[in-house]
Design a protein around this motif. Structure first.
Motif, PDB file in Angstrom:
ATOM      1  N   ARG A 186     -18.335  36.280   9.994  1.00 28.83           N
ATOM      2  CA  ARG A 186     -18.332  35.123   9.087  1.00 28.83           C
ATOM      3  C   ARG A 186     -18.886  35.483   7.710  1.00 28.83           C
ATOM      4  O   ARG A 186     -18.502  34.875   6.719  1.00 28.83           O
ATOM      5  CB  ARG A 186     -19.111  33.959   9.707  1.00 28.83           C
ATOM      6  CG  ARG A 186     -20.604  34.166   9.879  1.00 28.83           C
ATOM      7  CD  ARG A 186     -21.216  33.011  10.662  1.00 28.83           C
ATOM      8  NE  ARG A 186     -22.676  33.122  10.779  1.00 28.83           N
ATOM      9  CZ  ARG A 186     -23.531  32.497   9.980  1.00 28.83           C
ATOM     10  NH1 ARG A 186     -23.087  31.738   9.001  1.00 28.83           N
ATOM     11  NH2 ARG A 186     -24.837  32.620  10.162  1.00 28.83           N
ATOM     12  N   TYR A 187     -19.781  36.467   7.651  1.00 28.74           N
ATOM     13  CA  TYR A 187     -20.309  36.865   6.347  1.00 28.74           C
ATOM     14  C   TYR A 187     -19.237  37.600   5.543  1.00 28.74           C
ATOM     15  O   TYR A 187     -19.128  37.427   4.325  1.00 28.74           O
ATOM     16  CB  TYR A 187     -21.552  37.741   6.513  1.00 28.74           C
ATOM     17  CG  TYR A 187     -22.770  36.968   6.917  1.00 28.74           C
ATOM     18  CD1 TYR A 187     -23.606  36.396   5.958  1.00 28.74           C
ATOM     19  CD2 TYR A 187     -23.089  36.777   8.258  1.00 28.74           C
ATOM     20  CE1 TYR A 187     -24.732  35.669   6.325  1.00 28.74           C
ATOM     21  CE2 TYR A 187     -24.200  36.054   8.640  1.00 28.74           C
ATOM     22  CZ  TYR A 187     -25.021  35.497   7.671  1.00 28.74           C
ATOM     23  OH  TYR A 187     -26.127  34.760   8.044  1.00 28.74           O
ATOM     24  N   LEU A 188     -18.448  38.428   6.213  1.00 27.92           N
ATOM     25  CA  LEU A 188     -17.346  39.105   5.531  1.00 27.92           C
ATOM     26  C   LEU A 188     -16.327  38.094   5.023  1.00 27.92           C
ATOM     27  O   LEU A 188     -15.808  38.214   3.905  1.00 27.92           O
ATOM     28  CB  LEU A 188     -16.673  40.097   6.484  1.00 27.92           C
ATOM     29  CG  LEU A 188     -17.371  41.450   6.669  1.00 27.92           C
ATOM     30  CD1 LEU A 188     -16.715  42.239   7.793  1.00 27.92           C
ATOM     31  CD2 LEU A 188     -17.348  42.238   5.369  1.00 27.92           C
ATOM     32  N   ARG A 189     -16.036  37.092   5.837  1.00 30.11           N
ATOM     33  CA  ARG A 189     -15.076  36.075   5.415  1.00 30.11           C
ATOM     34  C   ARG A 189     -15.632  35.268   4.256  1.00 30.11           C
ATOM     35  O   ARG A 189     -14.906  34.906   3.316  1.00 30.11           O
ATOM     36  CB  ARG A 189     -14.715  35.163   6.598  1.00 30.11           C
ATOM     37  CG  ARG A 189     -14.096  35.904   7.782  1.00 30.11           C
ATOM     38  CD  ARG A 189     -13.368  34.964   8.733  1.00 30.11           C
ATOM     39  NE  ARG A 189     -14.184  33.840   9.143  1.00 30.11           N
ATOM     40  CZ  ARG A 189     -14.993  33.827  10.192  1.00 30.11           C
ATOM     41  NH1 ARG A 189     -15.117  34.928  10.931  1.00 30.11           N
ATOM     42  NH2 ARG A 189     -15.678  32.749  10.523  1.00 30.11           N
ATOM     43  N   ALA A 190     -16.939  34.983   4.304  1.00 32.62           N
ATOM     44  CA  ALA A 190     -17.558  34.251   3.195  1.00 32.62           C
ATOM     45  C   ALA A 190     -17.530  35.076   1.922  1.00 32.62           C
ATOM     46  O   ALA A 190     -17.306  34.559   0.823  1.00 32.62           O
ATOM     47  CB  ALA A 190     -19.001  33.885   3.560  1.00 32.62           C
ATOM     48  N   LEU A 191     -17.745  36.377   2.062  1.00 28.92           N
ATOM     49  CA  LEU A 191     -17.737  37.257   0.897  1.00 28.92           C
ATOM     50  C   LEU A 191     -16.370  37.291   0.236  1.00 28.92           C
ATOM     51  O   LEU A 191     -16.265  37.258  -0.996  1.00 28.92           O
ATOM     52  CB  LEU A 191     -18.153  38.669   1.329  1.00 28.92           C
ATOM     53  CG  LEU A 191     -18.242  39.729   0.225  1.00 28.92           C
ATOM     54  CD1 LEU A 191     -19.302  39.347  -0.804  1.00 28.92           C
ATOM     55  CD2 LEU A 191     -18.554  41.095   0.836  1.00 28.92           C
ATOM     56  N   GLN A 192     -15.306  37.343   1.026  1.00 19.95           N
ATOM     57  CA  GLN A 192     -13.978  37.417   0.436  1.00 19.95           C
ATOM     58  C   GLN A 192     -13.553  36.083  -0.193  1.00 19.95           C
ATOM     59  O   GLN A 192     -12.680  36.059  -1.054  1.00 19.95           O
ATOM     60  CB  GLN A 192     -12.946  37.861   1.464  1.00 19.95           C
ATOM     61  CG  GLN A 192     -12.549  36.830   2.482  1.00 19.95           C
ATOM     62  CD  GLN A 192     -11.472  37.339   3.431  1.00 19.95           C
ATOM     63  OE1 GLN A 192     -10.973  38.451   3.290  1.00 19.95           O
ATOM     64  NE2 GLN A 192     -11.124  36.536   4.413  1.00 19.95           N
ATOM     65  N   ARG A 193     -14.199  34.993   0.192  1.00 17.35           N
ATOM     66  CA  ARG A 193     -13.887  33.693  -0.429  1.00 17.35           C
ATOM     67  C   ARG A 193     -14.690  33.454  -1.698  1.00 17.35           C
ATOM     68  O   ARG A 193     -14.296  32.643  -2.542  1.00 17.35           O
ATOM     69  CB  ARG A 193     -14.180  32.545   0.557  1.00 17.35           C
ATOM     70  CG  ARG A 193     -13.261  32.467   1.757  1.00 17.35           C
ATOM     71  CD  ARG A 193     -13.456  31.129   2.481  1.00 17.35           C
ATOM     72  NE  ARG A 193     -14.830  30.953   2.938  1.00 17.35           N
ATOM     73  CZ  ARG A 193     -15.261  31.269   4.157  1.00 17.35           C
ATOM     74  NH1 ARG A 193     -14.418  31.805   5.032  1.00 17.35           N
ATOM     75  NH2 ARG A 193     -16.514  31.067   4.522  1.00 17.35           N
ATOM     76  N   ASP A 194     -15.805  34.133  -1.822  1.00 17.41           N
ATOM     77  CA  ASP A 194     -16.732  33.845  -2.917  1.00 17.41           C
ATOM     78  C   ASP A 194     -16.169  34.278  -4.271  1.00 17.41           C
ATOM     79  O   ASP A 194     -15.648  35.377  -4.417  1.00 17.41           O
ATOM     80  CB  ASP A 194     -18.060  34.561  -2.670  1.00 17.41           C
ATOM     81  CG  ASP A 194     -19.112  34.150  -3.679  1.00 17.41           C
ATOM     82  OD1 ASP A 194     -19.694  33.068  -3.514  1.00 17.41           O
ATOM     83  OD2 ASP A 194     -19.328  34.915  -4.640  1.00 17.41           O
ATOM     84  N   ARG A 195     -16.282  33.398  -5.261  1.00 17.27           N
ATOM     85  CA  ARG A 195     -15.811  33.696  -6.617  1.00 17.27           C
ATOM     86  C   ARG A 195     -16.936  33.495  -7.648  1.00 17.27           C
ATOM     87  O   ARG A 195     -16.680  33.300  -8.829  1.00 17.27           O
ATOM     88  CB  ARG A 195     -14.619  32.784  -6.962  1.00 17.27           C
ATOM     89  CG  ARG A 195     -13.388  33.082  -6.126  1.00 17.27           C
ATOM     90  CD  ARG A 195     -12.280  32.077  -6.376  1.00 17.27           C
ATOM     91  NE  ARG A 195     -11.766  32.153  -7.731  1.00 17.27           N
ATOM     92  CZ  ARG A 195     -10.801  32.988  -8.125  1.00 17.27           C
ATOM     93  NH1 ARG A 195     -10.279  33.847  -7.260  1.00 17.27           N
ATOM     94  NH2 ARG A 195     -10.364  32.977  -9.365  1.00 17.27           N
ATOM     95  N   THR A 196     -18.170  33.555  -7.176  1.00 15.92           N
ATOM     96  CA  THR A 196     -19.308  33.327  -8.059  1.00 15.92           C
ATOM     97  C   THR A 196     -19.352  34.329  -9.202  1.00 15.92           C
ATOM     98  O   THR A 196     -19.537  33.962 -10.374  1.00 15.92           O
ATOM     99  CB  THR A 196     -20.624  33.402  -7.264  1.00 15.92           C
ATOM    100  OG1 THR A 196     -20.570  32.488  -6.171  1.00 15.92           O
ATOM    101  CG2 THR A 196     -21.803  33.065  -8.156  1.00 15.92           C
ATOM    102  N   LEU A 197     -19.206  35.609  -8.877  1.00 21.69           N
ATOM    103  CA  LEU A 197     -19.291  36.660  -9.897  1.00 21.69           C
ATOM    104  C   LEU A 197     -18.219  36.483 -10.955  1.00 21.69           C
ATOM    105  O   LEU A 197     -18.494  36.535 -12.163  1.00 21.69           O
ATOM    106  CB  LEU A 197     -19.165  38.030  -9.221  1.00 21.69           C
ATOM    107  CG  LEU A 197     -19.340  39.257 -10.114  1.00 21.69           C
ATOM    108  CD1 LEU A 197     -20.714  39.255 -10.778  1.00 21.69           C
ATOM    109  CD2 LEU A 197     -19.147  40.532  -9.292  1.00 21.69           C
ATOM    110  N   LEU A 198     -16.993  36.256 -10.521  1.00 22.59           N
ATOM    111  CA  LEU A 198     -15.884  36.055 -11.460  1.00 22.59           C
ATOM    112  C   LEU A 198     -16.132  34.844 -12.351  1.00 22.59           C
ATOM    113  O   LEU A 198     -15.965  34.893 -13.579  1.00 22.59           O
ATOM    114  CB  LEU A 198     -14.575  35.894 -10.676  1.00 22.59           C
ATOM    115  CG  LEU A 198     -13.292  35.622 -11.456  1.00 22.59           C
ATOM    116  CD1 LEU A 198     -12.108  36.260 -10.737  1.00 22.59           C
ATOM    117  CD2 LEU A 198     -13.038  34.121 -11.601  1.00 22.59           C
TER     118      LEU A 198
END
Length: 369
Positions: free
Chosen positions: A129-141
């Motif tokens: 679930r952490y990997l899936r959350a990471l691939q959804r995250d767009r905070t940096l962009l």
């Protein structure tokens, strides 16, 4: 002239590695953070903590930034567990890292030693679930777009790609390279995040940033848990030093722009592109400004790093293989062309560059990224 410049400006990651100190509180390149968020929210909180207006200005001005402990350690440990579990359950999904290059119409693949990787997307039903959350995250962009709006619509950051990587030691490393070429892809910023809470100095595997025209000529960063390294994908040359530990794990985020044209000031490194004498500016400063423009600077950096660049190619791949021999041959052919083209196009610039590098004043020259 250019040979004297190279001789006086040679830098070595090996000699610099154990001397570099990045714990200095007054460094303008290095930031220490204390992220205490827990759970998946730690991903967003980590980037929000590091990517502030002040830090983004420095990132764009220097071309890189390092954040020790910038990524939440609790989230980092969970990501490491998920990546390790994924490798144990589905090792076939991890593929060897390789570089493909085309020479005389033929494509050659260079496979790196003991480095495996897995690119997103991750599977909803089976992957962590952490990997899936990471691939959804767009905070940096989002933060970079808000804090440093692009000058043109084409340069707006609009996509993030994600890859996890495992280095299994035995001196495995990455050669010196640029992540992106403006003529082939739209990656603009690279973000490395390390997930190793058991790293020791004897293990090696540090990432190296080469900055010959800045105050810090070379930056060597240990791959410790939570360390974030960000840099310009197109214009910051980097490598990793040979790794001898058991397993080094990390993930990389690349931020892509919508698209953009090549730098109009770039000199194409072909024999036919050598500038005729009547087209050469007579002002040394004007020549130097063009020589240190982003696209030209990439070629100049390859000249300065020529020997170490070749060594890194040989060490990263099977030295005895035909593809490695071809890659090294191509490297030296490119160095020869670059030297002749730049030497004829900007002779006065090399004279001025030599003086500035000897005095250390080259770091005062404003660079664009």
């Amino acid at each position: 002239m250019w040979r004297r410049v190279l001789s006086s400006s040679r830098i070595s990651a090996r000699s610099c590695c154990r001397r570099c100190n990045y714990n200095s509180s007054d460094s303008i390149y290095y930031y220490s953070t204390n992220v205490s968020s827990k759970g998946e929210d730690g991903i967003e909180a980590s980037f929000e903590k590091c990517v502030t207006g002040k830090n983004v200005e420095r990132l764009y001005r220097q071309g890189y930034a390092v954040f020790e402990g910038g990524f939440d350690s609790n989230v980092g440990k969970e990501l490491r567990k998920e990546i390790d579990a994924l490798f144990l359950s589905s090792p076939e999904r991890f593929v060897p890292n390789s570089t493909r290059f085309v020479k005389d119409g033929f494509q050659t693949e260079l496979v790196k030693k003991n480095i495996l990787e897995l690119s997103a997307p991750f599977v909803e039903e089976t992957d962590g679930r952490y990997l899936r959350a990471l691939q959804r995250d767009r905070t940096l962009l989002t933060l970079l777009n808000v804090l440093k709006p692009s000058e043109t619509p084409n340069e707006m950051l609009f996509n993030v790609s994600l890859k996890v990587q495992m280095n299994f030691g035995e001196n495995a490393r990455f050669p010196i390279h640029f992540d992106s070429d403006s003529s082939t892809d739209n990656r603009r910023w690279t973000c490395l995040v390390y997930l190793n809470d058991d790293w020791e100095e004897k293990d090696g595997g540090e990432v190296v940033l080469y900055l010959p025209f800045q105050k810090e000529k070379i930056v060597v960063v240990p791959p410790k848990l939570g360390t974030i390294v960000m840099f310009n994908s197109r214009y910051v040359a980097h490598s990793t030093l040979p790794y001898t530990g058991k397993r080094r794990v990390m993930f990389t985020l690349w931020l892509h722009a919508k698209g953009g044209e090549d730098d109009n000031n770039a000199v194409k490194m072909k024999e036919s592109s050598i500038v005729s004498n009547e087209k050469i500016e007579t002002d040394a400063q004007e020549q130097l400004e063009k020589l240190l423009a982003p696209e030209q600077r990439k070629h100049l950096m390859k000249l300065i790093l020529a020997e170490e660049w070749a060594t890194s190619i040989a060490e990263s791949h099977d030295r005895s293989s035909e593809p490695t021999a071809k890659a090294l041959k191509t490297h030296w052919e490119e160095i020869d062309i670059i030297a002749r083209v730049l030497g004829q196009a900007f002779p006065l610039a090399f004279e001025k560059l030599e003086k500035l590098m000897k005095t250390g004043k080259i770091s005062e020259f404003p660079l664009k990224f």
